[in-house]
Design an enzyme around this catalytic site. Structure first.
Site, short mmCIF file in Angstrom:
data_model
loop_
_atom_site.label_atom_id
_atom_site.label_comp_id
_atom_site.label_asym_id
_atom_site.label_seq_id
_atom_site.Cartn_x
_atom_site.Cartn_y
_atom_site.Cartn_z
N CYS A 93 0.81 -0.97 0.08
CA CYS A 93 0.04 -0.12 0.16
C CYS A 93 0.98 1.28 0.09
O CYS A 93 2.10 1.01 0.22
CB CYS A 93 -0.80 0.10 1.29
SG CYS A 93 -1.76 -1.43 1.52
N ARG A 106 1.26 1.77 -5.97
CA ARG A 106 1.26 0.83 -4.99
C ARG A 106 0.17 0.01 -4.67
O ARG A 106 0.02 -0.73 -3.84
CB ARG A 106 2.22 1.30 -3.54
CG ARG A 106 3.38 2.08 -3.92
CD ARG A 106 3.89 2.62 -2.71
NE ARG A 106 4.24 1.63 -1.47
CZ ARG A 106 5.27 0.81 -1.55
NH1 ARG A 106 6.29 1.00 -2.57
NH2 ARG A 106 5.45 -0.02 -0.61
N TRP A 115 -3.93 -1.59 -1.08
CA TRP A 115 -3.84 -2.83 -2.06
C TRP A 115 -4.42 -4.11 -1.08
O TRP A 115 -3.48 -4.54 -0.33
CB TRP A 115 -2.52 -3.09 -2.70
CG TRP A 115 -2.61 -4.29 -3.69
CD1 TRP A 115 -2.97 -4.19 -4.99
CD2 TRP A 115 -2.17 -5.65 -3.73
NE1 TRP A 115 -2.90 -5.55 -5.55
CE2 TRP A 115 -2.43 -6.35 -4.62
CE3 TRP A 115 -1.58 -6.33 -2.39
CZ2 TRP A 115 -2.11 -7.79 -4.82
CZ3 TRP A 115 -1.54 -7.77 -2.43
CH2 TRP A 115 -1.64 -8.46 -3.78
N ASN A 153 1.39 -0.34 5.80
CA ASN A 153 1.62 -1.04 4.77
C ASN A 153 2.26 -2.38 5.04
O ASN A 153 3.32 -2.28 5.80
CB ASN A 153 2.43 -0.14 3.58
CG ASN A 153 3.20 -1.01 2.75
OD1 ASN A 153 2.51 -1.85 2.23
ND2 ASN A 153 4.15 -0.51 2.34
N GLY A 154 1.64 -3.58 4.66
CA GLY A 154 2.05 -4.68 5.20
C GLY A 154 1.38 -5.81 5.94
O GLY A 154 0.19 -5.44 5.45
N GLU A 179 7.74 -11.88 -21.96
CA GLU A 179 7.51 -10.38 -21.77
C GLU A 179 6.18 -9.84 -22.44
O GLU A 179 5.34 -9.05 -21.89
CB GLU A 179 8.66 -9.64 -21.72
CG GLU A 179 8.67 -8.18 -21.50
CD GLU A 179 8.28 -8.04 -19.81
OE1 GLU A 179 8.24 -8.88 -19.14
OE2 GLU A 179 7.82 -6.75 -19.65
N LYS A 205 2.83 -8.37 -20.71
CA LYS A 205 2.21 -7.01 -20.85
C LYS A 205 1.05 -7.18 -21.35
O LYS A 205 0.28 -6.38 -21.11
CB LYS A 205 3.38 -6.14 -22.00
CG LYS A 205 4.58 -5.80 -21.61
CD LYS A 205 4.63 -4.73 -20.38
CE LYS A 205 4.60 -5.38 -19.32
NZ LYS A 205 5.65 -5.44 -18.69
N GLU A 265 -1.41 -8.31 -18.57
CA GLU A 265 -1.80 -7.43 -17.25
C GLU A 265 -2.41 -6.23 -17.61
O GLU A 265 -3.09 -5.87 -16.60
CB GLU A 265 -0.28 -7.26 -16.51
CG GLU A 265 0.51 -6.34 -17.46
CD GLU A 265 1.77 -6.20 -16.62
OE1 GLU A 265 1.85 -6.34 -15.12
OE2 GLU A 265 2.84 -6.06 -17.26
N HIS A 285 4.42 -28.76 -29.92
CA HIS A 285 4.31 -29.44 -28.96
C HIS A 285 3.13 -29.58 -28.11
O HIS A 285 2.87 -30.05 -26.95
CB HIS A 285 5.54 -29.68 -27.70
CG HIS A 285 6.92 -30.14 -28.69
ND1 HIS A 285 7.03 -31.50 -29.03
CD2 HIS A 285 7.95 -29.52 -29.04
CE1 HIS A 285 8.18 -31.71 -29.74
NE2 HIS A 285 8.65 -30.43 -29.46
N LYS A 335 2.31 -1.95 -8.00
CA LYS A 335 3.77 -1.73 -8.68
C LYS A 335 4.67 -2.50 -7.80
O LYS A 335 5.66 -3.21 -8.26
CB LYS A 335 4.25 -0.20 -8.66
CG LYS A 335 5.29 0.05 -9.23
CD LYS A 335 5.21 -0.17 -10.74
CE LYS A 335 6.63 0.04 -11.48
NZ LYS A 335 6.49 -0.59 -12.83
C1 F6R Z 1 4.91 -6.66 -15.00
C2 F6R Z 1 5.79 -6.30 -13.68
C3 F6R Z 1 5.85 -7.29 -12.41
C4 F6R Z 1 7.29 -6.94 -11.86
C5 F6R Z 1 7.37 -7.96 -10.75
C6 F6R Z 1 8.61 -7.73 -10.13
O1 F6R Z 1 4.79 -5.60 -15.74
O2 F6R Z 1 5.79 -5.03 -13.29
O3 F6R Z 1 5.79 -8.48 -13.10
O4 F6R Z 1 8.28 -7.18 -12.95
O5 F6R Z 1 6.31 -7.75 -9.73
O6 F6R Z 1 9.01 -6.40 -9.62
P1 F6R Z 1 10.26 -5.80 -9.29
O7 F6R Z 1 10.95 -5.68 -10.55
O8 F6R Z 1 9.97 -4.40 -8.51
O9 F6R Z 1 11.03 -6.61 -8.33
#
Ligand code: F6R
Length: 615
Positions: free
Chosen positions: A2, A27, A75, A101-102, A488, A492, A495, A511, A610
């Site tokens: 959060c 966050r 969150w 936060n936690g 990746e 993208k 998500e 396969h 994030k």
């Molecule tokens: C996808 C994304 C997440 C982060 C993952 C790790 O777009 O942003 O998959 O890559 O949560 O986050 P970090 O790099 O901050 O450890």
């Protein structure tokens, strides 16, 4: 996971807190709240929804006056996102108020105990349990707020960054940290509290980052006092001068942070290798590597731990390290590594990759690796983050703040740093000839310009997005260096647009996944002219003969794939190992446009946050 913000000083606290919460929405953004002290009363307003909903609600329902306040953007972990579970939370007496936060893991047993003592709970949160525990300690031990917070925290198991305010002691806020980040901005006669420095960057460049198991009593007109939570030892604040500026955390004319960050990649990649890549001298200088070269050169292997997009960057690194530096590499999901009793010794080097530097699973993996004697090197973006501090050494990515929840510039800058490390080690080991090394160094210097060229396909990609925006499934294929890029690309898309997407090594298609292909299935194929080009062309033929729709990312001038594909997007030519830095650009743009056309919130996709500071 959060965002928390607090203010104590001479200004009106409300606008500072609201602006700060908006910056921390990356966050978490399923509910938000604020509590303000107006000199007499605490005025609290909270709501399910975003900070914009909070703004509306608070201006209609409470007085937003006051020079002291705390705010929260959530969150959800314990308790669904609704008004009641939103923070701040009051204690039963109404005197104490908290933001958190936690996760408090043992909250249920504490809650039972408190219920037995007559406490009543209104929410399903662990946080409401914590504030009542603090109140109970305060009453029982007859101690001041700071001491009560300390004693209560010694009873809890879990992670927290908290700020607590007591109406009976209205000139102070008590904060504490374990596992979740907490920064204190040091202004003149005013203090700011936040999960990162972005909420207070226009007010002060001086900040204290609390260490784990530290707490601080922030009192108006007094020095900030730090102490250890476990015992009474005084902790000494390390006041850092921040480099971040306001421009970096604003949208700068773009509609979304994600687009801004996609377009920042030429600059971000350049900043990442600036001062490290000395092409004219045929050298790479990276202090974190130079000082620990023996560790890398004598290592039996490198183990990379990361999550999500950072894990994909780790996969690209595996190809680069093994190909160029001939060092064996394994890439692990940090969340698996931390619980699977891995074989790690002091002969291993562990590289932890993380944009935020706060990912709980990656942090736990680092701790495990260190306990087993490994040397741990961090590749992080956020300066001073927990992972940056927990690792033995490291290299920052210099991408600048990444605010869009979907990682873009973090990915390409992580690959840039990891490529530099691989080249440095290859040079030291002599596994790459001088000519080949120079070729790499020179080509790396062209990459920012080539990313700019790749970005020029934006309009063409928007048109492709229009065609495929209503798809329900999507396949991404790549081989070699571009297999992780396929993963990746799929991440993208799923998500931010909520379209189901899978990434596969192109040759694996036969396969199993080939059964999915029909005239409704768009398949995005990375088919650059290097590596396994002919093989990928065969894979494209296989898709085409099953009526799949092909969108191919090709090297400029390609004719063969163009003749087969429904759409092609060109990228400039480069060395095979550097192609991920370019092939990923069209995939980022495609997911952005599709998400936008589907009406999705590009910067704040549902259910995500994030930085994932919970496991
Ligand atoms: C996808 C994304 C997440 C982060 C993952 C790790 O777009 O942003 O998959 O890559 O949560 O986050 P970090 O790099 O901050 O450890």
């Amino acid at each position: 996971m959060c965002g928390i913000v607090g203010y104590i000083g001479q200004r009106e606290a409300y606008p500072v807190i609201i602006k700060g919460l908006e910056r921390l929405e990356y966050r978490g953004y399923d509910s938000a709240g604020v509590a303000l002290y107006d000199g007499k009363n605490i005025n609290l307003s909270k709501t399910k929804g975003k900070v914009s909903d909070l703004k509306k609600k608070s201006s209609e329902t409470v007085s937003v006056k006051g020079n002291i306040g705390i705010g929260h953007t959530r969150w959800a972990t314990h308790g669904v996102p609704n008004d009641v579970n939103s923070h701040p939370h009051y204690s039963n007496s109404g005197d104490l108020v908290i933001i958190h936060n936690g996760i408090i893991e043992n909250y249920e047993s504490i809650k039972k105990e408190l219920i037995n003592r007559g406490y009543v709970f209104h929410s399903d949160t662990d946080t409401e349990v914590l504030i009542n525990l603090i109140e109970e300690v305060q009453k029982k031990e007859k101690v001041k707020l700071g001491k009560a917070v300390q004693l209560a925290l010694n009873e809890v198991v879990g992670a927290y960054a908290i700020a607590v305010f007591d109406i009976k002691k209205p000139n102070e806020i008590v904060v504490a940290k374990l596992g979740s980040p907490l920064a204190i901005g040091m202004g003149e006669d005013e203090f700011f509290i936040a999960s990162d420095a972005s909420p207070f960057i226009e007010f002060t460049n001086n900040a204290i980052y609390l260490e784990d198991e530290e707490m601080a009593i922030i009192r108006l007109g007094k020095e900030v006092k730090l102490r250890k939570i476990k015992n009474d030892a005084v902790a000494y604040p390390n006041i850092l001068e921040l480099q971040m500026n306001l421009e970096e955390i604003e949208k700068g004319g773009y509609d979304h942070f994600m687009m801004k960050e996609i377009y920042e990649q030429p600059r971000a990649i350049l900043d990442t290798y600036r001062g490290r890549l000395l092409a004219d001298k045929g050298l790479i200088k990276m202090a974190g590597i130079d000082q620990h070269l023996d560790k890398f050169l004598n290592a039996n292997r490198i183990v990379i731990v990361a999550c999500g997009t950072s894990w994909h960057a780790g996969l690209v690194a595996e190809y680069i390290f093994e190909d160029l530096a001939r060092i064996p590499v394994e890439v692990e999901y940090a969340s698996e590594f931390r619980y699977r009793n891995p074989v790690i010794t002091d002969k291993d080097v562990v590289i932890a990759i993380s944009q935020s530097g706060e990912t709980a699973d990656t942090l736990a993996a680092i701790k495990l690796a260190k306990e087993n004697g490994a040397f741990v090197f961090g590749v992080c973006n956020v300066v001073g983050s927990s992972i940056a501090r927990e690792t033995h050494a490291g290299a920052y990515t210099h991408a600048g703040p990444e605010i869009g929840v979907a990682s873009t510039k973090a990915f390409t800058t992580q690959i840039t740093v990891l490529t530099l490390i691989a080249l440095k080690l290859a040079q030291e080991k002599g596994s790459l000839s001088k000519e080949r090394l120079n070729e790499f160094l020179t080509e790396l210097e062209y990459i920012p310009t080539k990313v700019e060229i790749a970005l020029q396909s934006n309009e063409a990609i928007e048109k492709i997005a229009e065609v495929y925006k209503d798809s329900t499934n999507c396949l991404y294929l790549g081989r070699g260096y571009n297999f992780p890029v396929a993963l990746e690309g799929a991440l993208k898309l799923k998500e931010i647009s909520y379209i189901h997407a899978e990434g596969y090594p192109a040759a694996e298609m036969k396969h199993g996944p080939i059964a999915l292909i029909d005239e409704h299935m768009p398949v995005i194929v990375i088919a650059t002219n290097k590596g396994h080009y002919e093989k990928v062309v065969s894979n494209i033929q296989e898709i085409k003969s099953r009526k799949g729709k092909i969108i191919a990312v090709v090297t400029e001038g390609d004719e063969q794939v163009k003749a087969l594909a429904d759409y092609v997007v060109e990228i400039p030519d480069t060395l095979e190992a550097l192609t991920p830095l370019l092939t990923t650009i069209p995939l980022q743009l495609l997911s952005y446009h599709i998400a936008l056309m589907r009406g999705c919130n590009v910067d704040q996709p549902r259910n995500l946050a994030k930085s994932v500071t919970v496991e």
